[in-house]
Motif scaffolding. Structure first.
Motif, PDB file in Angstrom:
ATOM      1  N   SER A  17       2.587  19.822   9.025  1.00 23.91           N
ATOM      2  CA  SER A  17       2.444  19.752   7.750  1.00 23.91           C
ATOM      3  C   SER A  17       1.903  18.104   8.047  1.00 23.91           C
ATOM      4  O   SER A  17       1.759  16.880   6.797  1.00 23.91           O
ATOM      5  N   SER A  74       2.866  14.905  -1.076  1.00 16.64           N
ATOM      6  CA  SER A  74       2.894  13.612  -1.641  1.00 16.64           C
ATOM      7  C   SER A  74       2.548  13.492  -2.376  1.00 16.64           C
ATOM      8  O   SER A  74       2.897  12.704  -3.874  1.00 16.64           O
ATOM      9  N   LEU A  75       1.292  13.403  -2.559  1.00 18.77           N
ATOM     10  CA  LEU A  75       0.569  11.906  -2.802  1.00 18.77           C
ATOM     11  C   LEU A  75       0.331  12.540  -4.314  1.00 18.77           C
ATOM     12  O   LEU A  75       0.775  11.626  -5.046  1.00 18.77           O
ATOM     13  N   LEU A 134      14.963   9.033   7.436  1.00 16.66           N
ATOM     14  CA  LEU A 134      14.633   8.432   7.767  1.00 16.66           C
ATOM     15  C   LEU A 134      15.384   7.576   8.589  1.00 16.66           C
ATOM     16  O   LEU A 134      16.566   6.712   7.219  1.00 16.66           O
ATOM     17  N   GLN A 144       1.857  18.307   4.065  1.00 18.36           N
ATOM     18  CA  GLN A 144       2.924  17.516   3.349  1.00 18.36           C
ATOM     19  C   GLN A 144       2.288  16.007   2.932  1.00 18.36           C
ATOM     20  O   GLN A 144       3.215  15.453   1.788  1.00 18.36           O
ATOM     21  N   THR A 145       1.341  15.418   3.279  1.00 16.91           N
ATOM     22  CA  THR A 145       1.532  13.592   3.347  1.00 16.91           C
ATOM     23  C   THR A 145       0.733  14.381   1.095  1.00 16.91           C
ATOM     24  O   THR A 145       0.521  13.107   0.837  1.00 16.91           O
ATOM     25  N   ALA A 146      -0.546  14.874   1.815  1.00 18.46           N
ATOM     26  CA  ALA A 146      -0.878  15.524   0.009  1.00 18.46           C
ATOM     27  C   ALA A 146      -0.543  15.863  -0.634  1.00 18.46           C
ATOM     28  O   ALA A 146      -0.237  14.961  -2.082  1.00 18.46           O
ATOM     29  N   PRO A 154       0.734  -1.620   0.091  1.00 17.32           N
ATOM     30  CA  PRO A 154      -0.063  -0.445  -0.012  1.00 17.32           C
ATOM     31  C   PRO A 154       0.225   1.415  -0.117  1.00 17.32           C
ATOM     32  O   PRO A 154       1.581   1.358   0.702  1.00 17.32           O
ATOM     33  N   ILE A 167      11.712  12.346   1.677  1.00 16.75           N
ATOM     34  CA  ILE A 167      12.891  11.774   2.872  1.00 16.75           C
ATOM     35  C   ILE A 167      13.505  11.128   2.358  1.00 16.75           C
ATOM     36  O   ILE A 167      13.343  10.206   1.568  1.00 16.75           O
ATOM     37  N   TRP A 172      10.118   0.671   2.218  1.00 18.99           N
ATOM     38  CA  TRP A 172      10.610   2.357   2.589  1.00 18.99           C
ATOM     39  C   TRP A 172       9.473   2.651   0.809  1.00 18.99           C
ATOM     40  O   TRP A 172       9.114   3.829   0.478  1.00 18.99           O
ATOM     41  N   TRP A 173      10.655   1.708  -0.197  1.00 17.71           N
ATOM     42  CA  TRP A 173      10.521   2.295  -1.769  1.00 17.71           C
ATOM     43  C   TRP A 173       9.415   2.403  -2.037  1.00 17.71           C
ATOM     44  O   TRP A 173       8.426   3.153  -2.705  1.00 17.71           O
ATOM     45  N   ARG A 174       8.493   1.328  -2.189  1.00 16.67           N
ATOM     46  CA  ARG A 174       7.139   0.589  -2.706  1.00 16.67           C
ATOM     47  C   ARG A 174       6.222   1.342  -1.701  1.00 16.67           C
ATOM     48  O   ARG A 174       4.796   1.743  -2.732  1.00 16.67           O
ATOM     49  N   SER A 175       6.297   1.734  -0.704  1.00 18.17           N
ATOM     50  CA  SER A 175       5.317   2.357  -0.644  1.00 18.17           C
ATOM     51  C   SER A 175       5.242   3.850  -0.536  1.00 18.17           C
ATOM     52  O   SER A 175       5.116   4.712  -0.039  1.00 18.17           O
ATOM     53  N   GLN A 176       6.050   4.352  -1.440  1.00 16.42           N
ATOM     54  CA  GLN A 176       6.964   5.781  -1.715  1.00 16.42           C
ATOM     55  C   GLN A 176       7.142   6.469  -0.303  1.00 16.42           C
ATOM     56  O   GLN A 176       7.010   8.213  -0.084  1.00 16.42           O
ATOM     57  N   THR A 177       7.691   5.646   0.621  1.00 11.08           N
ATOM     58  CA  THR A 177       8.120   6.545   1.974  1.00 11.08           C
ATOM     59  C   THR A 177       8.997   7.768   1.236  1.00 11.08           C
ATOM     60  O   THR A 177       9.634   8.685   2.464  1.00 11.08           O
ATOM     61  N   LEU A 228      12.191   6.546  12.425  1.00 12.13           N
ATOM     62  CA  LEU A 228      12.441   7.968  13.522  1.00 12.13           C
ATOM     63  C   LEU A 228      12.541   8.623  12.823  1.00 12.13           C
ATOM     64  O   LEU A 228      13.625   8.497  11.573  1.00 12.13           O
TER      65      LEU A 228
END
Lengths: 342, 342
Positions: free
Chosen positions: A123, B58-59, B103, B54-56, A52, B66, B120-125, A102
């Motif tokens: 944010s 990025s989406l 992170l 920031q979340t919106a 996800p 990060i 992290w990558w797949r979830s676009q973190t 973190l």
DNA sequence: GTCCGTGACTAGACCGGTTTATAGACAGTG
DNA sequence: CACTGTCTATAAACCGGTCTAGTCACGGAC
């Protein structure tokens, strides 16, 4: 080249022959999908190797799984003390259990720190924060309370405002350190502490003075300085050059103690015969010098873990109170010994 | 209590009397809004103390600010070496310029590390990652290349596959260290290195052996061990107990060197008269012991900064090649001296 | 006077999830 | 048999931004 289109929940849903809602339910362990369907969904996800999108998830669920830590270091500082390494590793151990991460930031001063936390919070980048290095009347308390940032504070509850505190009893530990050295016959103690503006420095300073007085020892000199090696060395040199030099020195961390041991050796003092040294925090550093340093030791890793646990409780809305972790306890090693005969 | 409704771009737009599109343009410094309107928008945002979510952001922009760093440490390790502290602080210095954050995750083994990065990558973190501690045939190279994670690798280009490498010339530095000690008259050297599976350990091991041979010194013993103090101490003890003990020891980091100095002192050897010690990486630790440790020194902070810069270049699509940072250079201090007369 | 270009601005689709309202199927109950 | 409740599953709204296509007003060229 357009690159491979990102796989989304829709692709998984299509492949499993269900709606995206069902996929969402399955992946969040919620009721509403049968076991067979659930399994089919997982299989589809596995085949497409889909995970996800965390960003989308945070946006719609208004929830985030990142914790913020901004550490105040003078620009381009020489790195962090061992204390922080252990501490961070302790925080991580709890975060990892919950697949949280973190977010770390090194900042130059408190104002920048406040800025960073505010931005992160407004944010929606972080779910909460860990605050360390409390000063008296710390500027972060009003500023961050005002924006409603959920945070756990590392420091004495008297300093941390309405933020739940996680703390060790520095006063008692300091008293124990002094009593131990007094019991070894030392009558002229000194202490090399952190910057005076830090709350825990003040607490230790007061406890040191009080205990010295209580035991009827000579008034001990205390030097407030930075936390790094260079400053610990300078302070030690000053103490040892003084007319009435101390026979034992207590340090506020282990870096300064190691530096102090170096200065003592350089000036021809034999530790512990001529001079006893007592470190604080007790990282691995204390064990690799010669002689190994006696220290007020402290499970810093566990400390970090408790902080993280408190923070999660706070974020989840559990009423959270100040939490005291075990008082640092004396670990005698080779750097303390009976006072030299005068 | 429902809590204050979060302020969104819509509120700001309403207050400024414009559409949300205009607010977005204004906040991203794009053309399409007049200066007067722009100012009105900023004023409105300021009054509501709004910051873009920031979340919106990025989406919808498919962009994230990060950077990920997963460090492999045995569970509950004693913390990180000073090297990493400096290194992280160097990375941070560049990230901060771009308001990016780091992170951090501590993991137990390479498999977990790969997992974390993939997730992290797949979830676009994260937008990209920094990889350290390369082994020969490192499992991360195929695994992370397959998922397309943009990453910069710290290690010799021969080890890092198609990831752009940032590296120091360990071979040359090792040779310089050996030559320096040979010039001081030492003929029996030893080296305490990191685990054999690490690529840079292997490179240093080979360079050490080759240089010793080239100079016609006695074949020097090399011990491969962990990177922590305890292991450095054990290795040093073993070397000094041997029949033909070395008169100089080179260590692969500073923690082990400090520990080695402790062991030497404990066994009654005087550094540098009986024994020369040479550390690596040269954090502040080397300067606070007595005698201060000579070291192959290295601007680790700058190293970290270069890594971050490379990573940004990579993420932004600039073709990026291996980048060599300056070779560690000898910094003589008090722990090296001419070989004792036999 | 008409046509064109440009700058300012807006409506609405879209990013990829979560969540709610709703429907259908089925079992149990009186 | 009608009625209720439970379970599975779906469609569509929603989260808070970005971004594209399009509208409108205005000035200059012919």
């Amino acid at each position: 080249m357009t690159g491979p289109a990102r796989i989304t929940i829709k692709d998984v849903a299509a492949r499993a022959g269900v709606s995206k809602g069902a996929v969402s339910l399955a992946f969040n362990n919620k009721r509403g999908v049968s076991d067979i369907t659930r399994e089919r969904i997982f299989a589809a996800a596995r085949e497409l190797s889909w995970a996800p999108n965390q960003t989308a998830r945070s946006l719609s669920s208004q929830r985030v799984d990142i914790i913020g830590l901004a550490l105040c270091r003078p620009a381009r500082l020489l790195g962090l003390e061992p204390f922080y390494m252990d501490f961070i590793s302790g925080i991580e151990s709890v975060l990892a259990e919950r697949s949280c991460s973190l977010l770390l930031r090194l900042v130059r001063d408190v104002d920048e720190e406040i800025d960073v936390y505010k931005t992160w919070w407004r944010s929606q980048t972080i779910a909460g924060a860990v605050l360390v290095d409390f000063r008296e009347n710390d500027a972060r308390v009003p500023a961050l309370q005002a924006v409603g940032l959920p945070a756990v504070a590392v420091g004495h509850p008297s300093l941390t405002g309405s933020f739940p505190a996680v703390w060790t009893d520095d006063a008692t530990a300091t008293a124990e350190a002094v009593r131990y050295l007094a019991a070894l016959g030392h009558r002229r103690l000194a202490r090399v502490g952190g910057p005076a503006e830090f709350g825990h420095s003040a607490i230790r300073t007061a406890a040191f003075a009080a205990t010295v007085r209580e035991l009827g020892l000579e008034e001990g000199q205390q030097i407030a300085t930075g936390f790094d090696g260079k400053e610990g060395a300078r302070a030690t040199r000053a103490l040892l050059l003084a007319g009435e030099r101390p026979t034992a020195i207590i340090y506020d961390n282990d870096i300064m103690a190691v530096a102090g041991a170096g200065v003592a050796a350089e000036m021809g003092f034999v530790v512990p015969d001529d001079l006893s040294l007592l470190a604080w925090d007790d990282s691995h550093l204390c064990r690799i010098t010669h002689p190994p340093l006696s220290a007020m030791s402290h499970d810093v890793h566990h400390f970090g873990a408790e902080v993280a646990r408190s923070l999660f409780a706070l974020i989840e809305g559990t009423p959270t109170e100040a939490l005291q972790v075990p008082t640092p306890s004396l670990t005698p090693r080779g750097s303390t010994a009976p006072a030299p005969q005068q």
